[in-house]
Design a protein around this motif. Structure first.
Motif, PDB file in Angstrom:
ATOM      1  N   ASP A  17       0.819  -1.210   0.000  1.00 51.82           N
ATOM      2  CA  ASP A  17       0.000   0.000   0.000  1.00 51.82           C
ATOM      3  C   ASP A  17       0.856   1.265   0.000  1.00 51.82           C
ATOM      4  OD1 ASP A  17      -2.266  -1.530   0.038  1.00 51.82           O
ATOM      5  OD2 ASP A  17      -2.455  -1.514   2.215  1.00 51.82           O
ATOM      6  N   VAL A  18       2.071   1.177   0.536  1.00 55.94           N
ATOM      7  CA  VAL A  18       2.980   2.321   0.598  1.00 55.94           C
ATOM      8  C   VAL A  18       4.140   2.065  -0.363  1.00 55.94           C
ATOM      9  CG1 VAL A  18       4.443   3.738   2.075  1.00 55.94           C
ATOM     10  CG2 VAL A  18       2.364   2.699   3.004  1.00 55.94           C
ATOM     11  N   TYR A  19       4.320   2.954  -1.352  1.00 53.46           N
ATOM     12  CA  TYR A  19       5.381   2.784  -2.338  1.00 53.46           C
ATOM     13  C   TYR A  19       5.752   4.150  -2.917  1.00 53.46           C
ATOM     14  CZ  TYR A  19       1.461   3.144  -5.616  1.00 53.46           C
ATOM     15  OH  TYR A  19       0.344   3.573  -6.301  1.00 53.46           O
ATOM     16  N   VAL A  20       6.899   4.204  -3.566  1.00 54.65           N
ATOM     17  CA  VAL A  20       7.368   5.441  -4.206  1.00 54.65           C
ATOM     18  C   VAL A  20       6.679   5.563  -5.566  1.00 54.65           C
ATOM     19  CG1 VAL A  20       9.379   6.727  -5.024  1.00 54.65           C
ATOM     20  CG2 VAL A  20       9.570   5.243  -3.021  1.00 54.65           C
ATOM     21  N   LEU A  35     -12.464   5.754  -7.218  1.00 52.14           N
ATOM     22  CA  LEU A  35     -12.484   6.993  -6.450  1.00 52.14           C
ATOM     23  C   LEU A  35     -13.407   6.871  -5.242  1.00 52.14           C
ATOM     24  CD1 LEU A  35     -11.763   9.977  -6.071  1.00 52.14           C
ATOM     25  CD2 LEU A  35     -13.652  10.545  -7.599  1.00 52.14           C
ATOM     26  N   LYS A  36     -14.585   6.291  -5.431  1.00 49.39           N
ATOM     27  CA  LYS A  36     -15.504   6.111  -4.304  1.00 49.39           C
ATOM     28  C   LYS A  36     -14.910   5.156  -3.266  1.00 49.39           C
ATOM     29  CE  LYS A  36     -19.831   7.120  -6.716  1.00 49.39           C
ATOM     30  NZ  LYS A  36     -21.233   6.699  -6.944  1.00 49.39           N
ATOM     31  N   HIS A  37     -14.166   4.165  -3.729  1.00 55.33           N
ATOM     32  CA  HIS A  37     -13.575   3.200  -2.806  1.00 55.33           C
ATOM     33  C   HIS A  37     -12.498   3.845  -1.934  1.00 55.33           C
ATOM     34  CE1 HIS A  37     -11.918  -0.512  -1.233  1.00 55.33           C
ATOM     35  NE2 HIS A  37     -10.738  -0.216  -1.758  1.00 55.33           N
ATOM     36  N   ILE A  38     -11.568   4.572  -2.534  1.00 58.08           N
ATOM     37  CA  ILE A  38     -10.496   5.180  -1.748  1.00 58.08           C
ATOM     38  C   ILE A  38     -11.014   6.350  -0.921  1.00 58.08           C
ATOM     39  CG2 ILE A  38      -8.725   4.448  -3.378  1.00 58.08           C
ATOM     40  CD1 ILE A  38      -8.638   7.252  -4.463  1.00 58.08           C
TER      41      ILE A  38
END
Length: 340
Positions: free
Chosen positions: A104-107, A125-128
Motif C-alpha cells: 500500500d505504501v510505495y514510491v 475513487l468512491k472506494h479510496i
C-alpha cells in the motif's frame, strides 16, 4: 598569542602578525581547516556523488538530465563524451518498474501510472474516498490538462477562457461570485441572490491580501470607474477582472449573478493556461449521472470556438475528491456510445 606559528608542512613558518593581516585577526591551523572540510554541506556531498556517477557537473537539484546522441553519453554542460557505463548507472538510478506495486505504501515515481476506464475510475475513487473517510456529500473535481490555447497572429499569447454551462445532472455546487458595489441596497440585493460576498473597500482589501478568492467578479457601472484605476487589484484578480465585453459590468446583475453562481464553470484562469478544473457532482451521485456530466464537459471543451483551432487539445483527464487524482482514458469516453 605572539611569536611564530609552526605549521605541519615541513620547512614552512610564518609569523602571527602575518596571519592577523591575512585572516583579520583570526588564527587558522591545518586542524581547523580539516574540521571545516569534514563539516561540508549536504549539497556539496551530492555534487561530489554526481561527479562520481557521471550525471551532471555542479547539478545539486537534479533538474538537468544527461542525454544520448549516437549511442554515446554526453554531459550537457561540456558536450564531452563520458564513461560508457554512465548510461547504465543512470538507468539504474531512474528505473521505472512495469510491475504493479504489491504494498500500500510505495514510491510513486518508481511505478507507471495506471489509467482506468471511466466507470472503473469512478468506482475506484468512491472506494479510496471511503477508506479516507471523505464525506459522501463531498464534490468531485475533474482536472483537464490540455495544450496551450494561443491567440494572435504575429505575437501569440496564451488565451484564457471562462464560460458557464448547465450540466445534464445537478452538482449541488455553488460558485463563488463577488460583486463590487458601494451602494448598500445593491449589496444586500447581491447577497440575497447568491453572491458569496459584496461590498467595496473591505472586499478589495481582503482580495489584495489573498484572504478572499472567487470564481467570478461583477461590478456596477458606477463603482467600475473606481476599481479600474486600481492596478494592484487588477494584478491579483487577473483575467477574471470585471470587463464590459464579458457582461460583468452592469447595474442589473441579478440574472447574470444567478447564472454564474449555479452553472458549471469552465476556466483555465489561475494556471499557465493548460489546466481546467470543473465540479462534476458529489460522491453519492449515481455513476451514470457522473459519466453523463463528464461526457458533456469534454464535448463542450472540444466544440468551443476559442479552442477548436488547437490541435491535440486534451492531453490527460483525471478526477479527485480530497484524494489523489485518478486518470482515465478520455479518448474511449468520447468514442463510446453506451453512456445514456
Amino acid at each position: 598569542m605572539s611569536g611564530k606559528l609552526l605549521l605541519s608542512r615541513p620547512g614552512l613558518q610564518t609569523s602571527a602578525c602575518c596571519l592577523e593581516k591575512v585572516c583579520g585577526g583570526r588564527y587558522f591551523s591545518l586542524t581547523s581547516h580539516q574540521q571545516h572540510k569534514d563539516s561540508l554541506s549536504f549539497a556539496w556531498k551530492i555534487n561530489k556523488l554526481n561527479k562520481e556517477i557521471k550525471i551532471i557537473r555542479n547539478d545539486v537539484s537534479g533538474q538537468f538530465r544527461p542525454f544520448f546522441r549516437g549511442g554515446k553519453y554526453y554531459e550537457p554542460s561540456t558536450k564531452k563524451n563520458l564513461d560508457p557505463l554512465a548510461k547504465f548507472r543512470y538507468n539504474q538510478l531512474h528505473e521505472i518498474s512495469t510491475v504493479k506495486p504489491t504494498d500500500d505504501v510505495y514510491v510513486v515515481s518508481q511505478f507507471l501510472t495506471e489509467t482506468y476506464s471511466l466507470r472503473k475510475a469512478l468506482e475506484h475513487l468512491k472506494h479510496i474516498a471511503a477508506l479516507d473517510f471523505v464525506d459522501p456529500k463531498a464534490h468531485i473535481v475533474m482536472k483537464i490538462n490540455h495544450s496551450e490555447v494561443l491567440a494572435g497572429k504575429k505575437r501569440k499569447k496564451v488565451f484564457y477562457y471562462t464560460f458557464t454551462k448547465q450540466l445534464p445532472h445537478p452538482t449541488n455546487y455553488q460558485n463563488k461570485v463577488c460583486v463590487f458595489t458601494d451602494d448598500e441596497k445593491l449589496r444586500n440585493l447581491a447577497l440575497e441572490n447568491g453572491a458569496y460576498t459584496a461590498g467595496d473597500r473591505e472586499v478589495i482589501m481582503k482580495i489584495m491580501q489573498n484572504k478572499l478568492k472567487c470564481d467570478y467578479y461583477i461590478s456596477t457601472k458606477q463603482f467600475f470607474d473606481v476599481i479600474s484605476k486600481n492596478t494592484e487589484l487588477q494584478k491579483v484578480v487577473g483575467q477574471n477582472f470585471p470587463n464590459k465585453k464579458q457582461a460583468t459590468v452592469l447595474d442589473d446583475f441579478v440574472d447574470q449573478l444567478k447564472v454564474f453562481a449555479n452553472e458549471a464553470n469552465f476556466s483555465n484562469v489561475g494556471s499557465d493556461g493548460t489546466e481546467c478544473k470543473v465540479v462534476i457532482g458529489q460522491l453519492d451521485n449515481p455513476v451514470e449521472n457522473l459519466e453523463r456530466n463528464i461526457l458533456f464537459i469534454l464535448e463542450n471543451l472540444l466544440q468551443a470556438r476559442t479552442l477548436s483551432k488547437t490541435k491535440d487539445l486534451l492531453k490527460s483527464v483525471s478526477i479527485s475528491s480530497f484524494t489523489e487524482y485518478i486518470p482515465f482514458d478520455f479518448k474511449a469516453v468520447l468514442k463510446s456510445e453506451d453512456i445514456e
